[in-house]
Enzyme design. Structure first.
Site, mmCIF file in Angstrom:
data_model
loop_
_atom_site.group_PDB
_atom_site.id
_atom_site.type_symbol
_atom_site.label_atom_id
_atom_site.label_comp_id
_atom_site.label_asym_id
_atom_site.label_seq_id
_atom_site.Cartn_x
_atom_site.Cartn_y
_atom_site.Cartn_z
ATOM 1 N N THR A 74 22.097 103.250 74.474
ATOM 2 C CA THR A 74 22.333 103.475 75.904
ATOM 3 C C THR A 74 23.786 103.811 76.188
ATOM 4 O O THR A 74 24.088 104.617 77.080
ATOM 5 C CB THR A 74 21.922 102.224 76.706
ATOM 6 N N SER B 22 18.475 102.330 69.569
ATOM 7 C CA SER B 22 18.518 101.198 68.641
ATOM 8 C C SER B 22 17.156 100.811 68.054
ATOM 9 O O SER B 22 17.111 100.299 66.924
ATOM 10 C CB SER B 22 19.186 99.979 69.284
ATOM 11 N N THR C 63 21.542 98.251 72.365
ATOM 12 C CA THR C 63 21.532 96.788 72.460
ATOM 13 C C THR C 63 20.275 96.122 71.904
ATOM 14 O O THR C 63 20.312 94.941 71.558
ATOM 15 C CB THR C 63 21.712 96.346 73.923
ATOM 16 N N ASP C 64 19.157 96.849 71.803
ATOM 17 C CA ASP C 64 17.912 96.204 71.385
ATOM 18 C C ASP C 64 18.001 95.590 69.992
ATOM 19 O O ASP C 64 17.433 94.521 69.740
ATOM 20 C CB ASP C 64 16.753 97.204 71.428
#
Length: 323
Positions: free
Chosen positions: A12, A55, A88-89
């Site tokens: 992102t 991610s 971030t995942d």
């Protein structure tokens, strides 16, 4: 000035929102490149675009590539620190992989963003600037891989994503952050006592992750008999307990030489061999299950992937998972 290498991997933090559809996706050019001039006031910056991947597309193969790049740059270019931008995942998994495998004590910082570059309140550029400040800080040397977002500095081992969209999503349950980033500087208020390091060259194992639930039985283990895998991590109940109908399936795996690691599905606390009833942690440990020391499921899987590259001895694995 410190020499800081920035490795972009996508996520992102490197995406834009389509205002017409609301879809967030990679743009033709990484919007973070526009921050390079601002970063040059903090350190001498070198930038590499390693991947442009969301991610969920990141695997241990990409994690190993990052590790190899960092080790090579440390030896050949004498860099002083590394910042990795990441979705971030799976950010915490990449950070922990590097924490266990990178062969240097220089600061390595992983950061990301919860809002894309053209959203109101985009947090990517600010997180990147904060991360470069941390990577250029002498105080960050030897503290392992760090995760920096939202003005907080966390260890790769303890941090986890706790909210699907809040910019304060990354937290370290039970331990809290190591430090903070302010306008005045980078401030650490405590430090990790233990560093683990595994000098691996490949990542070839297949480790599965299951989550236990009330009434779970051994049906999934019967289905797994047709699958080739090298290890299993189970997010168990409470202190490491499982429903009794799972026990036969676990025992069968252990007899086949497949290591079974138990973590808790709770956010805080450790698993332990306390309960002696069928499916209790005590029985499972005596059976040969490996108890972990506070890791969550996804990080225990990363650690088992790495440690299986060095040993498949269950006694040795138990020692490593108690660190």
């Amino acid at each position: 000035m410190k020499k800081i290498l920035i490795l972009h991997t996508g996520g992102t933090i490197a995406m834009k929102e389509d205002k017409a559809t609301g879809a967030v996706a990679p743009d033709k050019e990484n919007p973070l490149h526009s921050t390079t001039s601002e970063l040059s006031k903090i350190a001498t910056i070198y930038v590499e675009e390693v991947f442009q991947l969301p991610s969920p597309h990141i695997t241990p193969i990409e994690m190993l590539i990052l590790k190899d790049i960092i080790d090579k740059k440390v030896q050949e270019d004498n860099i002083d620190g590394v910042v990795i931008t990441h979705g971030t995942d799976t950010l915490e998994e990449t950070a922990y992989f590097l924490d266990l495998t990178a062969q240097s004590t220089i600061p390595i910082v992983v950061t990301g963003a919860m809002r894309s570059s053209n959203e109101l309140g985009s947090d990517g550029p600010y997180n990147l600037i904060s991360s470069v400040r941390v990577a250029a800080s002498d105080a960050a040397i030897g503290k392992g891989v760090l995760v920096v977002l939202n003005d907080e500095i966390h260890t790769a081992k303890n941090v986890t994503k706790t909210h699907t969209s809040n910019i304060a999503t990354f937290q370290s349950p039970q331990y809290g952050p190591l430090g903070i980033v302010t306008k005045r500087g980078v401030s650490f208020h405590h430090t990790p006592l233990l560093r683990e390091s595994y000098d691996i060259q490949t990542i070839n194992k297949n480790v599965l992750l299951l989550k236990a639930y009330a009434g779970m039985d051994d049906l999934i283990f019967k289905a797994m008999e047709t699958v080739s895998f090298d290890g299993l991590v189970i997010e168990a109940l409470g202190q490491g307990n499982l429903p009794p109908k799972m026990v036969n399936g676990i025992e069968s795996l252990i007899k086949r030489g497949i290591p079974v690691v138990l973590v808790s599905r709770c956010f805080n606390g450790f698993v332990s061999d306390t309960y002696g009833y069928k499916g209790g942690g005590k029985q499972l440990k005596e059976m040969g299950a490996i108890l972990s020391n506070g890791l969550n499921g996804q990080k225990a899987r990363i650690k088992l992937l790495i440690t299986l590259e060095t040993t498949n001895d269950s006694t040795r694995l138990q020692e490593l998972f108690l660190r």
